[in-house]
Design an enzyme around this catalytic site. Structure first.
Site, PDB file in Angstrom:
ATOM      1  N   PRO A 262       0.786  -1.239   0.000  1.00  0.00           N
ATOM      2  CA  PRO A 262       0.000   0.000   0.000  1.00  0.00           C
ATOM      3  C   PRO A 262       0.819   1.290   0.000  1.00  0.00           C
ATOM      4  CG  PRO A 262      -0.005  -0.973   2.177  1.00  0.00           C
ATOM      5  CD  PRO A 262       0.830  -1.868   1.311  1.00  0.00           C
ATOM      6  N   CYS A 263       2.129   1.205  -0.206  1.00  0.00           N
ATOM      7  CA  CYS A 263       2.931   2.416  -0.028  1.00  0.00           C
ATOM      8  C   CYS A 263       2.567   3.536  -1.006  1.00  0.00           C
ATOM      9  CB  CYS A 263       4.417   2.097  -0.113  1.00  0.00           C
ATOM     10  SG  CYS A 263       4.884   1.236  -1.603  1.00  0.00           S
TER      11      CYS A 263
END
Lengths: 316, 313
Positions: A262-263
């Protein structure tokens, strides 16, 4: 992670400014998704893993038994481009993150289609597509898988000892390699396609650290044997398989699973929300997950879960 | 064109969390006891071409009050055996009949009218090899087998939109998508009305054909899903005594709404019960080889701490 436990939970809304969600907003967006697409449902997962900042019965979202008819690398180039084009038209503007995979090599597709075995040889796959899996990983993934194919399948010891009852003539058996009722096209191609069908249970969790949803893939092969998470990489478009998909412990289930890291989610979501706003639509936070899933769909092009198109995004 | 109606098996789909929870229960609670563990599974209408909706079993299956919107509940039990040997000698016929008896009891007491999900149950017999993290299991959704087969007298793929919409409305607003089947009335000009099977239960005393809607997990054209069998048994057996039924088999489009084109009408005839009242039960699931036999799930890669550690490198 340690960082996650120490960090406070986001409490102020910033979905428009930063593309992130508070847990309450995640729940609101999830409720909207479940209402718009009843194939999704909330689950509570393992008791010991419940997050206190989410309601017990709304820990994460799941949709199950999603068919995946072929591997991402087998998608013919033309079809891929067509889909991407549609996506771009629908999406006002495609983020660099979204538009990938058009370059996926179509070479070797024939060979791969001819390969009937369930456990695709990852080495061959690597050759064919320029690979999603780094070589070392591919090798380590392949060996146990090859073994499993023999030991795991339905070879219950001494299965012949089980007395076979008389067959009931009014049962239609759904057996992958047997003739299927009403679908008697038994061309080799069709058979291959059937044999290669995987199913996925897809879940969306809330990631406290990145303050965004996180997308998880749990796959099963044709015989409903759990797929090694590494094999799910074959169903992720090549570019992302290398960069953005990681294999981690699922936050609510007792397994490791492939997940889209999810960065960059907040960044991409912000862009998508901005472009919707520029288009005169005012997306509310409830629409967040619908938009999110639409964007993830481009990363897993052959997993047929994205039917959120019909949901009214930013209509109000 | 009357021929025996064929039903599609309801595939079982226990997931990893189901096995993990079962292993935990075995180690901490049930130990060597082989008493049946009550459990609940869920299925939904078929939403994908070429893929039936399965009976889903998860860790939540052991919490008996688990319900989901748009998913149909099925109660059952897990029989956890101590040896593979006892799995071979397990009285499968008896277990299936036992479940059918419970269904029969719900028919006789009338509880199945207020809760039609009581018409189907499942039995999962399992041997858990916890050293190898392998589970050998076999699932049965028993259906009452009548002496003469249920006949198909006609089948029409595609139904009219109005019927679909009426069912959609009823299914979601009245039952939260949890009713497996109900009565459908009216049609043509007057529009369709849905009602639960219980009010006016003697239904169809002058109509000779009753019309019901059925949430269909099957994906195969011409073969309704397995749970319909016991519903037909209820409608035509002791309780309602109907001989012919029109069944609207409702399937979903991918978004999760009933699809007029994927749904179908079945005209079904049920032979009279006759003097032979012995009930037979069928429904042990075929395995992935298409034979009648158990399946196995090897979860060493996810449940074995050693393998997990090595794969995390």
């Amino acid at each position: 992670s340690a960082a996650e436990t120490l960090l406070p939970v986001r409490s102020s809304s910033a979905f428009k400014e930063k593309g992130v969600l508070t847990p309450e907003e995640f729940v609101a967006a999830g409720d909207f998704l479940v209402g718009a697409c009843p194939t999704w449902s909330w689950e509570s997962g393992e008791k010991g893993k419940r997050r206190p900042y989410l309601p017990d019965d709304k820990q994460f979202l799941v949709t199950r038994n999603i068919p995946c008819l072929c591997r991402a690398k087998d998608l013919l180039k033309g079809k891929m481009e067509e889909e991407l084009l549609q996506l771009q038209e629908g999406e006002a503007e495609a983020d660099a993150w979204v538009a990938t995979g058009g370059s996926t090599a179509a070479g070797g597709v024939e060979d791969e289609i001819a390969d009937m075995s369930l456990a695709d040889d990852p080495a061959e796959g690597a050759e064919g597509s320029g690979s999603g899996v780094p070589e070392g990983q591919a090798a380590s993934a392949s060996t146990p898988q090859a073994d499993d194919a023999e030991s795991d399948s339905d070879d219950v010891p001494d299965m012949e000892d089980f007395v076979v009852e008389e067959e009931d003539d009014t049962v239609t058996i759904h057996h992958p390699s047997s003739n299927r009722e009403g679908e008697r096209e038994s061309q080799a191609g069709e058979e291959n396609k059937i044999l290669r069908t995987r199913t996925y249970d897809i879940s969306v969790t809330y990631d406290k650290y990145y303050q965004t949803p996180r997308f998880w893939l749990v796959g099963y092969d044709e015989t409903r044997q759990l797929l090694k998470p590494e094999l799910a990489l074959e169903d992720v478009s090549a570019e992302h398989a290398e960069k953005t998909v990681t294999i981690d412990t699922h936050p609510h289930l007792p397994l490791s699973s492939a997940s889209i890291h999810p960065c960059k989610h907040a960044h991409v979501m912000k862009k998508l929300l901005d472009s919707l706003s520029e288009g005169g639509k005012e997306p509310s936070v409830e629409h967040y997950l619908v938009i999110f899933l639409k964007f993830i769909a481009s990363i897993v092009p052959t997993i047929d879960y994205d039917y959120t198109m019909a949901a009214d995004i930013g209509g109000s | 064109m009357t021929e025996p109606l064929r039903f599609l098996e309801l595939p079982s789909a226990p997931d990893v969390s189901f096995w993990a929870r079962l292993a935990e229960l075995k180690l901490n609670e049930y130990k060597l006891s082989e008493d049946p563990i009550p459990c609940v599974g869920h299925y939904r209408a078929c939403a994908h071409e070429g893929l039936a909706s399965p009976l889903t079993l998860t860790s939540a299956s052991f919490d008996l009050d688990t319900t989901y919107e748009s998913q149909i509940r099925m109660e059952g039990e897990v029989v956890l055996l101590n040896t593979l040997e006892s799995m071979k000698t397990f009285d499968r016929k008896g277990a299936a009949l036992g479940a059918i008896r419970k269904v029969e009891a719900s028919v006789q007491s009338g509880t199945c009218l207020s809760d039609p999900t009581a018409l189907n149950r499942f039995v999962l017999v399992c041997f858990a090899d916890l050293k190898q993290y392998t589970f050998y299991y076999w699932v049965c959704v028993p259906a009452a087998k009548t002496a003469d087969p249920i006949l198909s007298e006609g089948f029409t793929q595609g139904v009219d939109q109005a019927a679909c919409e009426a069912c959609q409305e009823y299914y979601h607003s009245e039952t939260k998508g949890r009713a497996p089947f109900w009565v459908l009335e009216g049609g043509e000009e007057g529009g369709y009305r849905c009602r639960p099977i219980d009010n006016g239960g003697e239904g169809g005393e002058d109509d000779e054909i009753a019309t019901v809607a059925f949430v269909d997990p099957s994906h195969v054209a011409g073969s309704p899903g397995w749970p319909l069998r016991n519903f037909l048994w209820l409608l035509c057996g002791g309780l309602c005594g109907l001989r012919r039924v029109r069944v609207l088999c409702l399937r979903h489009e991918k978004l999760g709404r009933f699809s007029a084109s994927r749904s179908a009408w079945h005209e079904v005839a049920i032979p009279p019960a006759g003097s032979d009242t012995t009930v037979n039960a069928v429904g042990w699931e075929h395995n992935s080889k298409g034979g009648l036999g158990p399946r196995s799930a090897n979860l060493a890669s996810t449940l074995d701490p050693k393998q997990r550690a090595s794969s995390a490198m």
